[in-house]
Design an enzyme around this catalytic site. Structure first.
Site, PDB file in Angstrom:
ATOM      1  N   CYS A 119      11.364  16.516  15.618  1.00 44.21           N
ATOM      2  CA  CYS A 119      10.975  17.926  15.791  1.00 44.21           C
ATOM      3  C   CYS A 119       9.707  18.284  15.012  1.00 44.21           C
ATOM      4  O   CYS A 119       9.154  19.370  15.205  1.00 44.21           O
ATOM      5  CB  CYS A 119      12.127  18.832  15.395  1.00 44.21           C
ATOM      6  SG  CYS A 119      13.631  18.445  16.301  1.00 44.21           S
ATOM      7  N   HIS A 149       9.316  25.557  14.505  1.00 48.66           N
ATOM      8  CA  HIS A 149      10.081  24.736  15.443  1.00 48.66           C
ATOM      9  C   HIS A 149      11.323  25.528  15.864  1.00 48.66           C
ATOM     10  O   HIS A 149      12.040  26.076  15.022  1.00 48.66           O
ATOM     11  CB  HIS A 149      10.463  23.420  14.770  1.00 48.66           C
ATOM     12  CG  HIS A 149      11.555  22.696  15.473  1.00 48.66           C
ATOM     13  ND1 HIS A 149      11.486  22.414  16.822  1.00 48.66           N
ATOM     14  CD2 HIS A 149      12.763  22.239  15.046  1.00 48.66           C
ATOM     15  CE1 HIS A 149      12.600  21.802  17.179  1.00 48.66           C
ATOM     16  NE2 HIS A 149      13.390  21.685  16.132  1.00 48.66           N
ATOM     17  N   ASN A 192      16.762  23.900  21.531  1.00 49.54           N
ATOM     18  CA  ASN A 192      15.877  23.095  20.687  1.00 49.54           C
ATOM     19  C   ASN A 192      15.293  21.964  21.539  1.00 49.54           C
ATOM     20  O   ASN A 192      16.015  21.051  21.929  1.00 49.54           O
ATOM     21  CB  ASN A 192      16.707  22.545  19.521  1.00 49.54           C
ATOM     22  CG  ASN A 192      15.914  21.613  18.621  1.00 49.54           C
ATOM     23  OD1 ASN A 192      14.834  21.149  18.969  1.00 49.54           O
ATOM     24  ND2 ASN A 192      16.469  21.323  17.454  1.00 49.54           N
TER      25      ASN A 192
HETATM   26  N1  COA Z   1      31.584  25.990  19.519  1.00 49.38           N
HETATM   27  C1  COA Z   1      32.627  26.462  18.811  1.00 49.38           C
HETATM   28  N2  COA Z   1      32.917  26.029  17.587  1.00 49.38           N
HETATM   29  C2  COA Z   1      32.124  25.073  17.069  1.00 49.38           C
HETATM   30  C3  COA Z   1      31.026  24.536  17.759  1.00 49.38           C
HETATM   31  C4  COA Z   1      30.766  25.025  19.040  1.00 49.38           C
HETATM   32  N3  COA Z   1      29.735  24.591  19.782  1.00 49.38           N
HETATM   33  N4  COA Z   1      30.416  23.618  16.980  1.00 49.38           N
HETATM   34  C5  COA Z   1      31.110  23.573  15.827  1.00 49.38           C
HETATM   35  N5  COA Z   1      32.140  24.441  15.889  1.00 49.38           N
HETATM   36  C6  COA Z   1      33.146  24.756  14.882  1.00 49.38           C
HETATM   37  C7  COA Z   1      33.360  23.612  13.889  1.00 49.38           C
HETATM   38  O1  COA Z   1      34.257  22.658  14.400  1.00 49.38           O
HETATM   39  C8  COA Z   1      33.894  24.356  12.704  1.00 49.38           C
HETATM   40  O2  COA Z   1      35.247  24.603  12.910  1.00 49.38           O
HETATM   41  P1  COA Z   1      36.293  24.514  11.675  1.00 49.38           P
HETATM   42  O3  COA Z   1      35.840  25.599  10.735  1.00 49.38           O
HETATM   43  O4  COA Z   1      37.596  24.763  12.336  1.00 49.38           O
HETATM   44  O5  COA Z   1      36.125  23.145  11.116  1.00 49.38           O
HETATM   45  C9  COA Z   1      33.187  25.707  12.747  1.00 49.38           C
HETATM   46  O6  COA Z   1      32.709  25.851  14.087  1.00 49.38           O
HETATM   47  C10 COA Z   1      32.021  25.799  11.811  1.00 49.38           C
HETATM   48  O7  COA Z   1      31.242  24.642  11.979  1.00 49.38           O
HETATM   49  P2  COA Z   1      29.938  24.416  11.169  1.00 49.38           P
HETATM   50  O8  COA Z   1      29.314  23.112  11.533  1.00 49.38           O
HETATM   51  O9  COA Z   1      30.246  24.678   9.721  1.00 49.38           O
HETATM   52  O10 COA Z   1      29.062  25.609  11.760  1.00 49.38           O
HETATM   53  P3  COA Z   1      27.716  26.190  11.252  1.00 49.38           P
HETATM   54  O11 COA Z   1      27.858  27.609  10.922  1.00 49.38           O
HETATM   55  O12 COA Z   1      27.074  25.291  10.233  1.00 49.38           O
HETATM   56  O13 COA Z   1      26.827  26.108  12.572  1.00 49.38           O
HETATM   57  C11 COA Z   1      25.117  24.760  13.523  1.00 49.38           C
HETATM   58  C12 COA Z   1      26.586  24.864  13.183  1.00 49.38           C
HETATM   59  C13 COA Z   1      24.868  23.402  14.170  1.00 49.38           C
HETATM   60  C14 COA Z   1      24.776  25.849  14.535  1.00 49.38           C
HETATM   61  C15 COA Z   1      24.301  24.958  12.242  1.00 49.38           C
HETATM   62  O14 COA Z   1      24.784  24.126  11.218  1.00 49.38           O
HETATM   63  C16 COA Z   1      22.858  24.684  12.429  1.00 49.38           C
HETATM   64  O15 COA Z   1      22.200  25.351  13.188  1.00 49.38           O
HETATM   65  N6  COA Z   1      22.300  23.707  11.719  1.00 49.38           N
HETATM   66  C17 COA Z   1      20.942  23.308  11.884  1.00 49.38           C
HETATM   67  C18 COA Z   1      20.847  22.486  13.104  1.00 49.38           C
HETATM   68  C19 COA Z   1      19.461  22.253  13.549  1.00 49.38           C
HETATM   69  O16 COA Z   1      18.693  23.158  13.596  1.00 49.38           O
HETATM   70  N7  COA Z   1      19.179  21.009  13.911  1.00 49.38           N
HETATM   71  C20 COA Z   1      17.952  20.605  14.425  1.00 49.38           C
HETATM   72  C21 COA Z   1      16.906  20.605  13.386  1.00 49.38           C
HETATM   73  S1  COA Z   1      15.503  19.900  14.061  1.00 49.38           S
END
Ligand code: COA
Length: 336
Positions: free
Chosen positions: A118, A260, A290
């Site tokens: 990215c 990004h 993304n």
């Molecule tokens: N739908 C519903 N629930 C989901 C899910 C989805 N698509 N994906 C994960 N969950 C659940 C998890 O299983 C977890 O459940 P639990 O609490 O029962 O274990 C809960 O949601 C929270 O998960 P978590 O991973 O802690 O969520 P988060 O608030 O961190 O959000 C992202 C997840 C991926 C959206 C977030 O971490 C993020 O945006 N990170 C950066 C990612 C990114 O930008 N990557 C590319 C960079 S180039």
């Protein structure tokens, strides 16, 4: 970072391409256990484009984006000296840029791939600016293109909801030193955290029976979302501040913040930390998700087409992602 430049460089055209197939959040609910509400509140994404069809690759998107950019300035492809294709989803591990060069008939261009996920577009544009500012080349085509839909595990709800496919292109041209519009950059890598976001190569357990050689295959995208989120909101503002500092610019000088397009919460958190008004954020990720190396040039092209960007506007561009690699590029916009 201080650099002695012999010539100036500037972006003279943009172009972009997205596939026709759309997957919205309700369709996503048919693939994995998720909801429109969860995806929108956690990421801001409503739909993404997916490159469907047999034998389709980044080249199909990169060609369209490049031709659109060339057409905008009526430039013949033979005038391009160099093509840098930023991608982490090539259709050939030896490199895909040469296919783009052949397809658009850029017969005088040398072409190579640059892999930095990215951050790829930022690194490719900085690389291109060096070739221009040291006087070696006159016209360079930089393309960010990714089709991460081919590398996503479509049963992993923590990643499959995030990514989409696209390509974005810019043409950079050398100019006089006084007209330089690629004002500065600040780049970083910390490989200690590469495992947080990867498409890793996995070797099979049994070696070749005669050669004791292990071969393998590439896995799907793995991401530790929480760690990547923390990294982005802590490191990107620092990179922007360092870059502005090196240019004697202040936050008030910024007209547009083009990050990004990973997650709306990341965009807002970075702007908040830097006290940049949210009206200055360029965002289109609700429509595309993304799109990795394509996200910045795609959003830039849209902003230009929508006439958002005015002559002489200062645009702060930051890429971040796998590597982990991140960095900032500050440009000033010039239409003619
Ligand atoms: N739908 C519903 N629930 C989901 C899910 C989805 N698509 N994906 C994960 N969950 C659940 C998890 O299983 C977890 O459940 P639990 O609490 O029962 O274990 C809960 O949601 C929270 O998960 P978590 O991973 O802690 O969520 P988060 O608030 O961190 O959000 C992202 C997840 C991926 C959206 C977030 O971490 C993020 O945006 N990170 C950066 C990612 C990114 O930008 N990557 C590319 C960079 S180039």
């Amino acid at each position: 970072m201080k650099s002695l430049i012999m010539k100036g460089a500037r972006i003279i055209a943009t172009g972009s391409a997205v596939p026709n197939s759309t997957i919205n959040n309700s369709q996503m609910c048919q693939l994995v256990e998720t909801s429109d509400e969860w995806i929108v509140t956690r990421t801001g994404i409503k739909e993404r484009r997916i490159l469907t069809g047999f034998n389709k690759s980044i080249i199909d998107l990169a060609v369209v984006a490049s031709i659109k950019a060339l057409d905008k300035i009526s430039m013949h492809p033979s005038e391009i000296d160099l093509i840098i294709l930023a991608t982490s989803s090539p259709n050939d591990l030896f490199g895909s840029a040469s296919q783009l060069q052949a397809k658009i008939k850029a017969c005088n261009a040398v072409a190579f791939d640059l892999t930095a996920a990215c951050s790829g577009f930022v690194l490719a544009t900085v690389t291109a600016s060096q070739f221009l500012q040291n006087g070696n080349y006159h016209n360079i085509l930089v393309v960010g293109a990714d089709v991460l839909s081919k590398w996503v595990n479509w049963s992993d709800r923590s990643t499959c909801i995030l990514f989409g496919d696209a390509a974005g292109a810019v043409i950079l041209q050398s100019c006089s030193k006084q007209d330089n519009k690629i004002l500065g950059f600040q780049l970083n890598t910390d490989g200690n955290y590469y495992r947080h976001l990867s498409i890793s190569y996995k070797e099979v357990i049994n070696p070749h029976p005669i050669l004791s050689l292990y071969q393998g295959y590439f896995e799907s995208i793995y991401m530790n979302g929480k760690e990547v989120y923390k990294f982005a909101v802590s490191q990107v503002p620092l990179s922007i501040l360092k870059c502005l500092n090196s240019l004697n610019l202040s936050i008030n000088d910024i007209d547009w913040l083009l990050l990004h397009q990973a997650n709306e919460r990341i965009l807002n958190a970075v702007a908040d930390k830097l006290s940049i008004d949210s009206s200055k954020i360029i965002a289109n990720l609700s429509k595309y998700g993304n799109t990795s190396a394509a996200s910045i040039p795609l959003a830039l092209d849209e902003a230009v087409q929508e006439n958002k960007i005015a002559e002489d506007d200062i645009i702060v561009i930051s890429g971040f992602g796998a590597g982990l690699t991140w960095g900032t590029l500050v440009i000033q916009w010039k239409y003619k």
